[in-house]
Write a protein that holds these residues in place. Structure first.
Motif, PDB file in Angstrom:
ATOM      1  N   HIS A 121       0.855  -1.193   0.000  1.00  0.00           N
ATOM      2  CA  HIS A 121       0.000   0.000   0.000  1.00  0.00           C
ATOM      3  C   HIS A 121       0.888   1.239   0.000  1.00  0.00           C
ATOM      4  O   HIS A 121       1.819   1.328   0.790  1.00  0.00           O
ATOM      5  CB  HIS A 121      -0.876  -0.053   1.264  1.00  0.00           C
ATOM      6  CG  HIS A 121      -2.127   0.716   1.181  1.00  0.00           C
ATOM      7  ND1 HIS A 121      -2.227   2.006   1.629  1.00  0.00           N
ATOM      8  CD2 HIS A 121      -3.343   0.363   0.712  1.00  0.00           C
ATOM      9  CE1 HIS A 121      -3.466   2.424   1.451  1.00  0.00           C
ATOM     10  NE2 HIS A 121      -4.167   1.453   0.895  1.00  0.00           N
TER      11      HIS A 121
ATOM     12  N   ASN B  18       1.085   5.691  -0.356  1.00  0.00           N
ATOM     13  CA  ASN B  18       0.349   6.950  -0.227  1.00  0.00           C
ATOM     14  C   ASN B  18       0.768   7.937  -1.316  1.00  0.00           C
ATOM     15  O   ASN B  18       1.666   7.652  -2.114  1.00  0.00           O
ATOM     16  CB  ASN B  18       0.546   7.542   1.170  1.00  0.00           C
ATOM     17  CG  ASN B  18       2.006   7.821   1.476  1.00  0.00           C
ATOM     18  OD1 ASN B  18       2.795   8.190   0.606  1.00  0.00           O
ATOM     19  ND2 ASN B  18       2.376   7.639   2.734  1.00  0.00           N
TER      20      ASN B  18
ATOM     21  N   HIS C 282      -4.331   6.962  -2.520  1.00  0.00           N
ATOM     22  CA  HIS C 282      -3.429   5.823  -2.329  1.00  0.00           C
ATOM     23  C   HIS C 282      -3.560   4.837  -3.486  1.00  0.00           C
ATOM     24  O   HIS C 282      -4.447   4.971  -4.330  1.00  0.00           O
ATOM     25  CB  HIS C 282      -3.732   5.119  -0.994  1.00  0.00           C
ATOM     26  CG  HIS C 282      -5.145   4.648  -0.894  1.00  0.00           C
ATOM     27  ND1 HIS C 282      -6.169   5.451  -0.442  1.00  0.00           N
ATOM     28  CD2 HIS C 282      -5.718   3.465  -1.200  1.00  0.00           C
ATOM     29  CE1 HIS C 282      -7.306   4.773  -0.467  1.00  0.00           C
ATOM     30  NE2 HIS C 282      -7.053   3.558  -0.929  1.00  0.00           N
TER      31      HIS C 282
END
Length: 144
Positions: free
Chosen positions: A81, A83, A108
């Motif tokens: 993940h 940002n 994101h």
């Protein structure tokens, strides 16, 4: 957590009747990303939807944000993940959970950097009628 997600949907909303972007735009999900609705209901002004999302190796959700919280369980594989500052904000392996922050200031992308399909079960808690995600342009990161 998977059981907890299902129980929350069933118990809280009476029926239970996951990074692809549904809006047209700049950073669509990678090829082969699939979704399926496991269950959904609306209570008051909130839509609760449980989806299974499969992301093939090397693919991503595309850049996006959500209009409400999303809770996910990694059923298989590893979710990387990132940002909008191009930094990793978590690596989630099989059996772990993630809570995604929401709003246009929380853009994101979810990526499958592994060699097996990534499978997520995601509970979306969104204002009634909201899309699962809002597409966003790549904020200048070297990956999509």
């Amino acid at each position: 957590m998977r059981t907890a997600l299902r129980t929350a949907v069933v118990g809280t909303v009476t029926a239970a009747a996951f990074l692809t972007c549904t809006a047209a735009g700049a950073t669509p999900a990678g090829p082969g990303v699939t979704t399926r609705i496991i269950g959904q209901t609306t209570v008051g002004g909130t839509d609760y939807t449980l989806r299974e999302i499969t992301i093939p190796p090397g693919q991503s959700t595309g850049w996006h944000y959500h209009d409400g919280p999303v809770y996910a369980f990694v059923k298989q594989g590893t979710l990387s993940h990132f940002n909008s500052a191009c930094g990793s904000d978590g690596v989630y392996r099989t059996g772990t959970t993630i809570r995604e922050t929401f709003g246009p200031d929380h853009v994101h992308i979810g990526r499958n950097l592994g060699d097996t399909p990534l499978v997520l079960e995601a509970l979306y808690v969104l204002p009634h009628g909201s899309p699962f995600s809002e597409d966003a342009p790549n904020p200048g990161c070297p990956y999509q």
